[in-house]
Scaffold this motif. Structure first.
Motif, PDB file in Angstrom:
ATOM      1  N   LEU A 153      -6.262   0.013   7.923  1.00 53.92           N
ATOM      2  CA  LEU A 153      -5.154   0.026   8.877  1.00 53.92           C
ATOM      3  C   LEU A 153      -3.823  -0.254   8.178  1.00 53.92           C
ATOM      4  O   LEU A 153      -2.803   0.364   8.490  1.00 53.92           O
ATOM      5  CB  LEU A 153      -5.392  -1.021   9.973  1.00 53.92           C
ATOM      6  CG  LEU A 153      -6.519  -0.727  10.965  1.00 53.92           C
ATOM      7  CD1 LEU A 153      -6.729  -1.901  11.906  1.00 53.92           C
ATOM      8  CD2 LEU A 153      -6.206   0.537  11.759  1.00 53.92           C
ATOM      9  N   LEU A 154      -3.859  -1.176   7.208  1.00 56.82           N
ATOM     10  CA  LEU A 154      -2.641  -1.510   6.467  1.00 56.82           C
ATOM     11  C   LEU A 154      -2.157  -0.301   5.656  1.00 56.82           C
ATOM     12  O   LEU A 154      -0.957  -0.007   5.616  1.00 56.82           O
ATOM     13  CB  LEU A 154      -2.899  -2.692   5.535  1.00 56.82           C
ATOM     14  CG  LEU A 154      -1.708  -3.135   4.665  1.00 56.82           C
ATOM     15  CD1 LEU A 154      -0.543  -3.564   5.547  1.00 56.82           C
ATOM     16  CD2 LEU A 154      -2.126  -4.264   3.717  1.00 56.82           C
ATOM     17  N   ILE A 155      -3.103   0.398   5.032  1.00 53.26           N
ATOM     18  CA  ILE A 155      -2.751   1.584   4.250  1.00 53.26           C
ATOM     19  C   ILE A 155      -2.155   2.653   5.153  1.00 53.26           C
ATOM     20  O   ILE A 155      -1.154   3.304   4.804  1.00 53.26           O
ATOM     21  CB  ILE A 155      -3.991   2.126   3.509  1.00 53.26           C
ATOM     22  CG1 ILE A 155      -4.408   1.161   2.406  1.00 53.26           C
ATOM     23  CG2 ILE A 155      -3.701   3.505   2.915  1.00 53.26           C
ATOM     24  CD1 ILE A 155      -5.711   1.532   1.727  1.00 53.26           C
ATOM     25  N   GLU A 156      -2.740   2.863   6.336  1.00 53.48           N
ATOM     26  CA  GLU A 156      -2.217   3.854   7.269  1.00 53.48           C
ATOM     27  C   GLU A 156      -0.809   3.485   7.726  1.00 53.48           C
ATOM     28  O   GLU A 156       0.067   4.353   7.844  1.00 53.48           O
ATOM     29  CB  GLU A 156      -3.150   3.971   8.483  1.00 53.48           C
ATOM     30  CG  GLU A 156      -4.482   4.639   8.166  1.00 53.48           C
ATOM     31  CD  GLU A 156      -5.356   4.777   9.391  1.00 53.48           C
ATOM     32  OE1 GLU A 156      -4.934   4.285  10.469  1.00 53.48           O
ATOM     33  OE2 GLU A 156      -6.441   5.362   9.287  1.00 53.48           O
ATOM     34  N   PHE A 157      -0.584   2.190   7.957  1.00 51.53           N
ATOM     35  CA  PHE A 157       0.740   1.744   8.384  1.00 51.53           C
ATOM     36  C   PHE A 157       1.773   1.954   7.270  1.00 51.53           C
ATOM     37  O   PHE A 157       2.870   2.465   7.523  1.00 51.53           O
ATOM     38  CB  PHE A 157       0.699   0.272   8.783  1.00 51.53           C
ATOM     39  CG  PHE A 157       2.048  -0.294   9.136  1.00 51.53           C
ATOM     40  CD1 PHE A 157       2.655   0.025  10.337  1.00 51.53           C
ATOM     41  CD2 PHE A 157       2.718  -1.133   8.242  1.00 51.53           C
ATOM     42  CE1 PHE A 157       3.906  -0.483  10.655  1.00 51.53           C
ATOM     43  CE2 PHE A 157       3.968  -1.639   8.557  1.00 51.53           C
ATOM     44  CZ  PHE A 157       4.563  -1.316   9.766  1.00 51.53           C
ATOM     45  N   VAL A 158       1.415   1.553   6.056  1.00 50.62           N
ATOM     46  CA  VAL A 158       2.321   1.730   4.919  1.00 50.62           C
ATOM     47  C   VAL A 158       2.599   3.216   4.691  1.00 50.62           C
ATOM     48  O   VAL A 158       3.743   3.617   4.417  1.00 50.62           O
ATOM     49  CB  VAL A 158       1.737   1.086   3.651  1.00 50.62           C
ATOM     50  CG1 VAL A 158       2.578   1.441   2.422  1.00 50.62           C
ATOM     51  CG2 VAL A 158       1.668  -0.426   3.807  1.00 50.62           C
ATOM     52  N   VAL A 161       5.105   4.392   7.240  1.00 50.00           N
ATOM     53  CA  VAL A 161       6.466   3.929   6.926  1.00 50.00           C
ATOM     54  C   VAL A 161       7.068   4.752   5.792  1.00 50.00           C
ATOM     55  O   VAL A 161       8.223   5.184   5.858  1.00 50.00           O
ATOM     56  CB  VAL A 161       6.451   2.435   6.551  1.00 50.00           C
ATOM     57  CG1 VAL A 161       7.814   2.000   6.020  1.00 50.00           C
ATOM     58  CG2 VAL A 161       6.055   1.591   7.748  1.00 50.00           C
ATOM     59  N   ILE A 162       6.266   4.989   4.741  1.00 46.77           N
ATOM     60  CA  ILE A 162       6.747   5.783   3.608  1.00 46.77           C
ATOM     61  C   ILE A 162       7.071   7.203   4.042  1.00 46.77           C
ATOM     62  O   ILE A 162       8.088   7.784   3.630  1.00 46.77           O
ATOM     63  CB  ILE A 162       5.698   5.794   2.472  1.00 46.77           C
ATOM     64  CG1 ILE A 162       5.551   4.403   1.869  1.00 46.77           C
ATOM     65  CG2 ILE A 162       6.092   6.795   1.379  1.00 46.77           C
ATOM     66  CD1 ILE A 162       4.444   4.293   0.840  1.00 46.77           C
ATOM     67  N   SER A 163       6.216   7.773   4.882  1.00 44.99           N
ATOM     68  CA  SER A 163       6.426   9.145   5.362  1.00 44.99           C
ATOM     69  C   SER A 163       7.719   9.253   6.155  1.00 44.99           C
ATOM     70  O   SER A 163       8.501  10.198   5.973  1.00 44.99           O
ATOM     71  CB  SER A 163       5.237   9.578   6.218  1.00 44.99           C
ATOM     72  OG  SER A 163       5.423  10.876   6.712  1.00 44.99           O
ATOM     73  N   ILE A 164       7.974   8.284   7.049  1.00 45.72           N
ATOM     74  CA  ILE A 164       9.203   8.294   7.842  1.00 45.72           C
ATOM     75  C   ILE A 164      10.423   8.126   6.939  1.00 45.72           C
ATOM     76  O   ILE A 164      11.429   8.842   7.082  1.00 45.72           O
ATOM     77  CB  ILE A 164       9.176   7.181   8.913  1.00 45.72           C
ATOM     78  CG1 ILE A 164       8.092   7.478   9.957  1.00 45.72           C
ATOM     79  CG2 ILE A 164      10.540   7.048   9.587  1.00 45.72           C
ATOM     80  CD1 ILE A 164       7.894   6.374  10.965  1.00 45.72           C
TER      81      ILE A 164
END
Length: 276
Positions: A153-158, A161-164
């Motif tokens: 979940l942390l990787i997906e969140f990071v 954020v990076i994608s945005i």
């Protein structure tokens, strides 16, 4: 002098209001593109057409199979080249319309170096986006398979954020490529310096307005769809499909202008701010 994200977000509406006949030309381009997309995805989705129809008949209560989800993913990927080509034709036309007060008998549409540069810039942005998204999904899958769901979940969140962040910092690559006559990632990156939040806010406003336009045209398309659903498939079907394609083409032309024009305005104003 300051950059107004709200003011820039409405630039697409101004373009479509000043050049209504150009919008018609853009809709015709999208019509050709949509027909090409249908021709591409039809054989891909053919094997799961029966299942899709059953799900639609059930009111969406039935769950799609893994095979159906895979076919739809393949179909979406297959339309990416067509979408990129359409955008490379449409965006320069919209930028030209922003520069001129008069009309153009070809709807500002051209096929030349500008379109090739815009296509190249879009390919770069698409590749960066795919690398970030697919890389994040792969790492999240590995973490989940390793029994660490929190890390996944942390990787997906990071990754999100990076994608945005990258999407906003690279959002002016295409306007810069058109204006400067070359693809300059560094210049486009520098043009967004200090404008991350205004650009993000502008994108959200423009995206919401594009959604409203799609919703309104969807309401217009609903009677056409219902007429086809209640009529004889052999006689009404082609007419209904044609009507829906025309409405979708107009919707895509309008939303493309609504979403694209603000970023050209942002690029110009950003350069002016930095020059001052």
């Amino acid at each position: 002098m300051s950059f107004s994200a709200t003011e820039a977000a409405f630039e697409g509406f101004r373009v479509t209001r000043h050049h209504p006949m150009a919008v018609v030309a853009w809709a015709l381009v999208w019509l050709v593109g949509l027909i090409a997309m249908v021709a591409i995805v039809a054989p891909i989705l053919g094997p799961v057409a029966g299942e899709f129809q059953a799900i639609m008949t059930s009111g969406g209560t039935a769950e799609p199979s893994a095979a159906m989800q895979t076919q739809f993913q393949y179909a979406a990927l297959a339309t990416v080249p067509v979408s990129l080509v359409l955008q490379s034709i449409m965006l320069p036309a919209i930028y030209r319309a922003m520069n001129q007060s008069g009309g153009d008998r070809f709807g500002f549409l051209r096929l030349g170096r500008d379109e090739l540069r815009v296509l190249g810039a879009q390919v770069i942005i698409t590749l960066v986006s795919l690398i970030i998204s697919q890389g994040g999904e792969l790492l999240a899958t590995l973490a989940s398979a390793g029994g660490v769901p929190i890390l996944a979940l942390l990787i997906e969140f990071v990754g999100l954020v990076i994608s945005i962040y990258l999407s906003v910092r690279l959002v002016l690559v295409v306007p810069a490529a058109f204006t400067q006559g070359k693809i300059d990632l560094k210049a486009a990156w520098q043009a967004t310096a200090g404008l991350f939040w205004p650009l993000l806010g502008m994108a959200i406003i423009a995206g919401f307005m594009a959604f409203v336009v799609l919703l309104l045209l969807g309401i217009v398309a609903l009677p056409v769809w219902l007429a086809g659903a209640g009529g004889a498939a052999g006689a009404v079907g082609p007419i209904v499909v044609g009507g829906l394609l025309l409405i979708m083409s107009l919707a895509m032309a309008l939303t493309t202008a609504i979403l694209a024009a603000p970023f050209m305005t942002a690029y110009r104003e950003g350069r002016s701010l930095k020059a001052d």
